[in-house]
Design a protein around this motif. Structure first.
Motif, PDB file in Angstrom:
ATOM      1  N   ARG A  91       0.814  -1.219   0.000  1.00  0.00           N
ATOM      2  CA  ARG A  91       0.000   0.000   0.000  1.00  0.00           C
ATOM      3  C   ARG A  91       0.849   1.271   0.000  1.00  0.00           C
ATOM      4  NH1 ARG A  91      -5.374  -0.908   3.822  1.00  0.00           N
ATOM      5  NH2 ARG A  91      -6.306  -2.587   2.563  1.00  0.00           N
ATOM      6  N   PRO A  92       1.867   1.360   0.866  1.00  0.00           N
ATOM      7  CA  PRO A  92       2.706   2.562   0.812  1.00  0.00           C
ATOM      8  C   PRO A  92       3.402   2.742  -0.535  1.00  0.00           C
ATOM      9  CG  PRO A  92       3.052   1.383   2.869  1.00  0.00           C
ATOM     10  CD  PRO A  92       2.248   0.485   1.990  1.00  0.00           C
ATOM     11  N   ALA A  93       3.821   1.643  -1.156  1.00  0.00           N
ATOM     12  CA  ALA A  93       4.472   1.745  -2.462  1.00  0.00           C
ATOM     13  C   ALA A  93       3.506   2.321  -3.494  1.00  0.00           C
ATOM     14  CB  ALA A  93       4.973   0.377  -2.910  1.00  0.00           C
ATOM     15  N   LEU A  94       2.294   1.804  -3.526  1.00  0.00           N
ATOM     16  CA  LEU A  94       1.316   2.305  -4.491  1.00  0.00           C
ATOM     17  C   LEU A  94       1.009   3.775  -4.232  1.00  0.00           C
ATOM     18  CD1 LEU A  94      -1.206  -0.677  -4.758  1.00  0.00           C
ATOM     19  CD2 LEU A  94       0.895  -0.248  -6.038  1.00  0.00           C
ATOM     20  N   TYR A  95       0.955   4.165  -2.964  1.00  0.00           N
ATOM     21  CA  TYR A  95       0.707   5.569  -2.635  1.00  0.00           C
ATOM     22  C   TYR A  95       1.864   6.446  -3.107  1.00  0.00           C
ATOM     23  CZ  TYR A  95      -0.262   9.751   0.132  1.00  0.00           C
ATOM     24  OH  TYR A  95      -0.495  11.048   0.523  1.00  0.00           O
TER      25      TYR A  95
END
Length: 466
Positions: A91-95
């Motif tokens: 999730r942090p990567a996609l954000y």
């Protein structure tokens, strides 16, 4: 007849440092004139480069600065130090990918058009034999393609960043840690599916981004080029990595691995040199774009305290910490008992690489920037990486894969937690067998770079071949 070399680059340190190192080396060669085209923020550094050339006995008039109009790259992207840090994971990567499309070409159409016209004017005035373009400076590449100029591209990044997605069997999707993921290498089987997912989201986000489509339209209208933006198999690339400094990769023939592209270093200023002579030292330099608040500083200091209390021999810490917010008050409150062992400076008067090459240097603590990684490699110093965003997670993984250091915040990134950080410092800079192995491997890699890959010398030779 003089060789005339034009270099175009963005102005940010992380992108321009390799260009400045190459420019210095070219300007020391007989009969070579160098012009650097960039934004206003780089003008002062080029002036410093001219002074370095004079101090080394060279003609500073052999290098000149040419101003590009408008905003620098990161300013145009709109990234800030407050909203860019992110944790590792899916999730942090996609954000984090919300910025990646605009990174390719962040300027408005009118801004970009003005850059193109200015570079064309510089080309017509300077009449270069060869142009060297920094990887993320698209305008330089577009002008070269339109005018049919001989040119190379130089990148500050690792070979994985350059050719990771050009690997056989689509290995870029499943074999190497995805950007921003913080995954280990070799990639655990349990992470393969999520790694592929992150990479596909990155690729699809770029492919269907209105920002990228508009950028491609502007570029194609200008130079009629349908070549890929990030990697062109018809262009020669200069990369500061080597086969021993990265994950296992197939390197295309148009990529020249040069070794770390670093500047020659001046002697360390006398007062600091005397201080460094006193004891084994750790350099803490977390980059000019990383912001600290009071809780973050306290965690780092508590981590230092663990090292200082348990290290078997005296050790000291040189910490570059910009004076922002309540930094000074926080420092005054929390280092009282270890003040004699920590030297805090707002800015390093001597170059970081010169400090790293001091014989008492035992560890480099940094945020995982490419330049910080390659400077520590060049100096043969083990590393503790505290990554905060994007490819800094790759460099944390890379130092562990190479056995030249450790990721110091694996459980707490993008922050650092005192106990984890302190124990990591002990493992890398302590008086133990593991630390000895890290030091031996770091020195071995540095020696290999000096003997087989000569960095800016090899890069300059490649440029002058054209």
């Amino acid at each position: 007849m003089a060789h005339r070399i034009l270099l175009t680059t963005n102005c940010e340190y992380g992108q321009a440092n390799v260009v400045l190192a190459l420019a210095y080396e070219l300007a020391t060669r007989p009969g070579v004139q160098v012009a650097i085209a960039s934004f206003a923020a780089l003008k002062k550094r080029v002036a410093q480069l001219q002074i370095q050339l004079e101090d080394a006995g060279h003609d500073s008039s052999d290098i000149s600065f040419h101003l590009l109009p408008g905003r620098g790259h990161i300013e145009a992207v709109g990234m800030t130090r407050l909203d860019t840090p992110h944790a590792p994971g899916v999730r942090p990567a996609l954000y984090s990918f919300r910025y990646t499309a605009s990174m390719l070409l962040p300027w408005t159409e009118s801004e970009y058009t003005e850059q193109l016209r200015t570079i064309e004017d510089i080309v017509h005035d300077f009449e270069p034999d060869v142009v060297v373009v920094e990887w993320f400076h698209r305008a330089g590449q577009d002008v070269c393609k339109k005018l049919g100029l001989k040119f190379l591209v130089v990148t500050p990044n690792s070979s994985k960043d350059l050719v990771g997605f050009r690997q056989p069997w689509a290995a870029g999707l499943w074999k190497y840690p995805a950007l921003s993921s913080g995954y280990a290498y070799p990639l655990p089987w349990s992470k393969v599916a999520s790694n592929v997912y992150i990479n596909l989201k990155l690729i699809s986000g770029l492919k269907f981004s209105p920002t990228v489509k508009n950028a491609d339209r502007v570029r194609k209208d200008y130079n009629r080029s349908a070549r890929p933006v990030l990697f062109d198999p018809c262009v020669r690339y200069l990369c500061p990595s080597t086969p021993d400094l990265d994950f296992s990769l197939v390197i295309p023939k148009n990529v020249m691995l040069c070794g770390p592209l670093v500047m020659p270093t001046a002697p360390i200023e006398l007062e600091l040199a005397d201080w460094l002579d006193q004891a084994p030292t750790i350099l803490v330099n977390l980059g000019s774009h990383v912001t600290f608040d009071a809780p973050a500083i306290k965690q780092l200091v508590d981590g230092f305290r663990i090292l200082l209390r348990h290290h078997l021999t005296p050790i000291q810490i040189l910490w570059k910490l910009p004076p922002e917010g309540d930094v000074q008050q926080t420092i005054d409150e929390c280092i009282e008992d270890i003040r004699e062992r920590i030297h805090i400076v707002h800015w390093l008067q001597s170059e970081p690489l010169a400090i790293l090459r001091h014989p008492n240097m035992v560890c480099s603590v940094h945020h995982g920037g490419a330049n910080s990684f390659f400077e520590a490699v060049s100096a043969g110093v083990p590393q503790v990486v505290l990554p905060v965003w994007y490819d800094t997670y790759d460099y944390a993984t890379r130092v562990e894969w190479l056995r030249i250091g450790l990721w110091g915040s694996k459980r707490s990134a993008p922050k650092a937690e005192a106990s984890e950080f302190g124990q990591t410092l002990l493992r890398v800079a302590g008086s133990n067998e593991e630390a000895t192995l890290f030091r031996a491997k770091a020195k071995s890699l540095a020696e290999g770079c000096r003997k087989q890959y000569t960095g800016r010398v090899r890069a300059a030779d490649e440029v002058l071949k054209l």
